[in-house]
Design a protein around this motif. Structure first.
Motif, PDB file in Angstrom:
ATOM      1  N   PRO A  72      70.847  24.467  64.582  1.00  0.00           N
ATOM      2  CA  PRO A  72      70.250  24.208  65.970  1.00  0.00           C
ATOM      3  C   PRO A  72      68.980  23.881  65.981  1.00  0.00           C
ATOM      4  CG  PRO A  72      71.937  26.004  66.083  1.00  0.00           C
ATOM      5  CD  PRO A  72      71.550  25.414  64.632  1.00  0.00           C
ATOM      6  N   GLY A  73      68.484  22.892  66.862  1.00  0.00           N
ATOM      7  CA  GLY A  73      67.067  22.674  67.099  1.00  0.00           C
ATOM      8  C   GLY A  73      66.432  23.205  68.284  1.00  0.00           C
ATOM      9  N   ILE A  74      65.274  22.954  68.728  1.00  0.00           N
ATOM     10  CA  ILE A  74      64.524  23.766  69.487  1.00  0.00           C
ATOM     11  C   ILE A  74      65.341  23.388  70.896  1.00  0.00           C
ATOM     12  CG2 ILE A  74      62.583  23.888  70.951  1.00  0.00           C
ATOM     13  CD1 ILE A  74      60.832  23.004  68.404  1.00  0.00           C
ATOM     14  N   ASN A  75      65.624  22.269  71.295  1.00  0.00           N
ATOM     15  CA  ASN A  75      66.304  22.239  72.513  1.00  0.00           C
ATOM     16  C   ASN A  75      67.861  22.847  72.633  1.00  0.00           C
ATOM     17  OD1 ASN A  75      64.580  20.482  73.508  1.00  0.00           O
ATOM     18  ND2 ASN A  75      65.605  18.531  72.357  1.00  0.00           N
ATOM     19  N   ARG A  93      61.776  24.887  57.914  1.00  0.00           N
ATOM     20  CA  ARG A  93      61.126  23.980  56.847  1.00  0.00           C
ATOM     21  C   ARG A  93      62.379  23.439  56.069  1.00  0.00           C
ATOM     22  NH1 ARG A  93      56.250  21.830  54.893  1.00  0.00           N
ATOM     23  NH2 ARG A  93      56.445  21.223  52.710  1.00  0.00           N
ATOM     24  N   GLY A  94      62.687  22.164  55.653  1.00  0.00           N
ATOM     25  CA  GLY A  94      63.943  21.803  54.824  1.00  0.00           C
ATOM     26  C   GLY A  94      65.381  21.667  55.621  1.00  0.00           C
ATOM     27  N   VAL A  95      65.209  21.561  56.972  1.00  0.00           N
ATOM     28  CA  VAL A  95      66.478  21.796  57.818  1.00  0.00           C
ATOM     29  C   VAL A  95      66.343  20.592  58.857  1.00  0.00           C
ATOM     30  CG1 VAL A  95      67.871  23.007  59.361  1.00  0.00           C
ATOM     31  CG2 VAL A  95      66.671  24.300  57.503  1.00  0.00           C
ATOM     32  N   ILE A  96      67.544  19.777  58.913  1.00  0.00           N
ATOM     33  CA  ILE A  96      67.447  18.937  60.105  1.00  0.00           C
ATOM     34  C   ILE A  96      67.861  19.480  61.254  1.00  0.00           C
ATOM     35  CG2 ILE A  96      68.596  16.784  60.788  1.00  0.00           C
ATOM     36  CD1 ILE A  96      69.094  15.912  57.910  1.00  0.00           C
ATOM     37  N   PRO A  97      66.975  19.456  62.104  1.00  0.00           N
ATOM     38  CA  PRO A  97      67.288  20.159  63.472  1.00  0.00           C
ATOM     39  C   PRO A  97      68.208  19.213  64.249  1.00  0.00           C
ATOM     40  CG  PRO A  97      65.179  19.212  63.639  1.00  0.00           C
ATOM     41  CD  PRO A  97      65.647  18.948  62.424  1.00  0.00           C
ATOM     42  N   ARG A  98      69.529  19.832  64.803  1.00  0.00           N
ATOM     43  CA  ARG A  98      70.131  19.228  65.712  1.00  0.00           C
ATOM     44  C   ARG A  98      70.027  19.483  67.163  1.00  0.00           C
ATOM     45  NH1 ARG A  98      75.874  17.358  64.578  1.00  0.00           N
ATOM     46  NH2 ARG A  98      75.105  17.254  62.632  1.00  0.00           N
ATOM     47  N   ASP A  99      69.254  18.645  67.635  1.00  0.00           N
ATOM     48  CA  ASP A  99      69.014  18.765  69.068  1.00  0.00           C
ATOM     49  C   ASP A  99      69.920  17.823  69.763  1.00  0.00           C
ATOM     50  OD1 ASP A  99      66.960  20.557  69.169  1.00  0.00           O
ATOM     51  OD2 ASP A  99      65.452  19.403  68.602  1.00  0.00           O
ATOM     52  N   LEU A 100      69.562  16.539  69.684  1.00  0.00           N
ATOM     53  CA  LEU A 100      70.406  15.508  70.386  1.00  0.00           C
ATOM     54  C   LEU A 100      71.674  15.062  69.713  1.00  0.00           C
ATOM     55  CD1 LEU A 100      67.175  13.388  71.416  1.00  0.00           C
ATOM     56  CD2 LEU A 100      68.421  15.338  72.972  1.00  0.00           C
ATOM     57  N   GLY A 101      71.869  15.253  68.550  1.00  0.00           N
ATOM     58  CA  GLY A 101      73.097  14.982  67.757  1.00  0.00           C
ATOM     59  C   GLY A 101      72.870  13.678  66.955  1.00  0.00           C
ATOM     60  N   PRO A 102      72.328  12.664  67.251  1.00  0.00           N
ATOM     61  CA  PRO A 102      72.085  11.469  66.348  1.00  0.00           C
ATOM     62  C   PRO A 102      71.573  11.534  65.115  1.00  0.00           C
ATOM     63  CG  PRO A 102      71.817  10.799  68.389  1.00  0.00           C
ATOM     64  CD  PRO A 102      71.831  12.444  68.443  1.00  0.00           C
ATOM     65  N   ALA A 149      68.454   7.082  66.123  1.00  0.00           N
ATOM     66  CA  ALA A 149      67.438   8.404  66.012  1.00  0.00           C
ATOM     67  C   ALA A 149      66.260   7.847  65.770  1.00  0.00           C
ATOM     68  CB  ALA A 149      68.090   9.506  65.134  1.00  0.00           C
ATOM     69  N   PRO A 150      65.504   7.257  66.473  1.00  0.00           N
ATOM     70  CA  PRO A 150      64.129   6.614  66.299  1.00  0.00           C
ATOM     71  C   PRO A 150      62.994   7.862  66.319  1.00  0.00           C
ATOM     72  CG  PRO A 150      64.770   6.343  68.741  1.00  0.00           C
ATOM     73  CD  PRO A 150      66.007   6.745  67.806  1.00  0.00           C
ATOM     74  N   TYR A 151      63.426   8.962  66.631  1.00  0.00           N
ATOM     75  CA  TYR A 151      62.563   9.994  66.549  1.00  0.00           C
ATOM     76  C   TYR A 151      62.681  11.041  65.461  1.00  0.00           C
ATOM     77  CZ  TYR A 151      67.256  12.338  67.407  1.00  0.00           C
ATOM     78  OH  TYR A 151      68.416  12.736  67.200  1.00  0.00           O
ATOM     79  N   ALA A 152      63.212  10.519  64.276  1.00  0.00           N
ATOM     80  CA  ALA A 152      63.469  11.062  62.911  1.00  0.00           C
ATOM     81  C   ALA A 152      61.881  11.216  62.342  1.00  0.00           C
ATOM     82  CB  ALA A 152      64.295  10.237  61.957  1.00  0.00           C
ATOM     83  N   HIS A 153      61.193  10.317  62.239  1.00  0.00           N
ATOM     84  CA  HIS A 153      59.886  10.356  61.688  1.00  0.00           C
ATOM     85  C   HIS A 153      59.172  11.682  62.148  1.00  0.00           C
ATOM     86  CE1 HIS A 153      55.739   9.129  60.432  1.00  0.00           C
ATOM     87  NE2 HIS A 153      56.442   8.939  59.373  1.00  0.00           N
ATOM     88  N   PRO A 154      59.138  11.625  63.677  1.00  0.00           N
ATOM     89  CA  PRO A 154      58.112  12.833  64.231  1.00  0.00           C
ATOM     90  C   PRO A 154      58.792  14.131  63.953  1.00  0.00           C
ATOM     91  CG  PRO A 154      58.782  11.368  66.004  1.00  0.00           C
ATOM     92  CD  PRO A 154      59.167  10.821  64.665  1.00  0.00           C
ATOM     93  N   VAL A 155      60.260  14.185  63.910  1.00  0.00           N
ATOM     94  CA  VAL A 155      60.887  15.470  63.577  1.00  0.00           C
ATOM     95  C   VAL A 155      60.540  15.954  61.997  1.00  0.00           C
ATOM     96  CG1 VAL A 155      63.334  16.442  63.455  1.00  0.00           C
ATOM     97  CG2 VAL A 155      62.642  15.292  65.299  1.00  0.00           C
ATOM     98  N   HIS A 156      60.537  15.015  61.289  1.00  0.00           N
ATOM     99  CA  HIS A 156      60.304  15.137  59.717  1.00  0.00           C
ATOM    100  C   HIS A 156      58.902  15.694  59.530  1.00  0.00           C
ATOM    101  CE1 HIS A 156      59.772  14.456  55.344  1.00  0.00           C
ATOM    102  NE2 HIS A 156      61.048  14.854  55.510  1.00  0.00           N
ATOM    103  N   TYR A 157      58.195  14.680  59.781  1.00  0.00           N
ATOM    104  CA  TYR A 157      56.650  14.971  59.699  1.00  0.00           C
ATOM    105  C   TYR A 157      55.858  15.931  60.642  1.00  0.00           C
ATOM    106  CZ  TYR A 157      57.257  11.866  55.815  1.00  0.00           C
ATOM    107  OH  TYR A 157      57.666  11.226  54.883  1.00  0.00           O
ATOM    108  N   GLY A 158      56.422  15.880  61.786  1.00  0.00           N
ATOM    109  CA  GLY A 158      55.750  16.961  62.924  1.00  0.00           C
ATOM    110  C   GLY A 158      54.988  15.920  63.800  1.00  0.00           C
ATOM    111  N   ALA A 159      55.043  16.603  64.994  1.00  0.00           N
ATOM    112  CA  ALA A 159      54.168  15.697  66.055  1.00  0.00           C
ATOM    113  C   ALA A 159      54.249  16.440  67.333  1.00  0.00           C
ATOM    114  CB  ALA A 159      55.022  14.156  66.470  1.00  0.00           C
ATOM    115  N   ASN A 160      53.106  16.334  67.980  1.00  0.00           N
ATOM    116  CA  ASN A 160      53.038  16.923  69.486  1.00  0.00           C
ATOM    117  C   ASN A 160      52.772  18.455  69.440  1.00  0.00           C
ATOM    118  OD1 ASN A 160      52.984  14.168  70.595  1.00  0.00           O
ATOM    119  ND2 ASN A 160      54.989  14.499  70.696  1.00  0.00           N
ATOM    120  N   GLY A 161      52.221  18.641  68.340  1.00  0.00           N
ATOM    121  CA  GLY A 161      51.996  20.137  68.253  1.00  0.00           C
ATOM    122  C   GLY A 161      53.250  21.142  67.449  1.00  0.00           C
ATOM    123  N   LEU A 162      54.399  20.148  67.230  1.00  0.00           N
ATOM    124  CA  LEU A 162      55.554  20.888  66.394  1.00  0.00           C
ATOM    125  C   LEU A 162      55.476  20.655  64.903  1.00  0.00           C
ATOM    126  CD1 LEU A 162      58.357  19.886  69.048  1.00  0.00           C
ATOM    127  CD2 LEU A 162      57.355  22.131  68.833  1.00  0.00           C
TER     128      LEU A 162
END
Length: 145
Positions: free
Chosen positions: A39-42, A49-58, A103-116
């Motif tokens: 499960p992701g933050i949402n 680290r090393g985990v795909i967070p499941r927030d929105l599902g796709p 899932a166009p948000y994959a890059h920021p989730v993988h590398y971090g963005a907006n303080g996360l």
């Protein structure tokens, strides 16, 4: 002492190729299967680290698996790696990517963005590649004995 002749060479090469194919397919399958989804933050989780967070599902389901070489395969979906890994042969190239239109948000989730912080699941899996190869060699060796 075992004596080999030139006539034995094609059989020996075929056996070596089969073992190399089995090792690369096993290592690739093990590496891809090692990626954790949590499960992701949402959803009340954290960025681990090393985990795909499941927030929105796709995100996890956006995996695009492609094989180049002995066979040309491409499939999308969370378990799409199984088809590609199962068809791999030594010398083939495979590509696994997440994101795209699903899932166009994959890059920021993988590398971090907006303080996360990023989760770097691809990097972590790649860092463990030698361990996956060692494990695959051991599994294939055990099957041959």
């Amino acid at each position: 002492m075992t004596v080999f002749t030139y006539d034995d060479l094609p059989d020996w090469v075929a056996k070596v190729d089969a073992v190399m194919d089995a090792v690369i397919a096993q290592a690739t399958s093990d590496a891809m299967a090692s990626i954790k989804i949590a499960p992701g933050i949402n959803r009340g989780g954290t960025r681990e680290r090393g985990v795909i967070p499941r927030d929105l599902g796709p995100l996890a389901a956006s995996l695009q698996s492609t094989l180049y070489g002995s066979s040309a395969l491409s499939q999308t979906g969370q378990e799409s790696f199984a088809l590609v890994a199962g068809a791999m042969r030594a010398g083939d190239a495979a590509e696994f990517s997440w994101g795209g239109p699903a899932a166009p948000y994959a890059h920021p989730v993988h590398y971090g963005a907006n303080g996360l912080d990023g989760t770097y699941w691809i990097d972590e899996m790649a860092l463990g590649w030698s361990g996956f190869m060692d494990g695959a060699v051991a599994k294939v060796r055990a099957e041959l004995e």
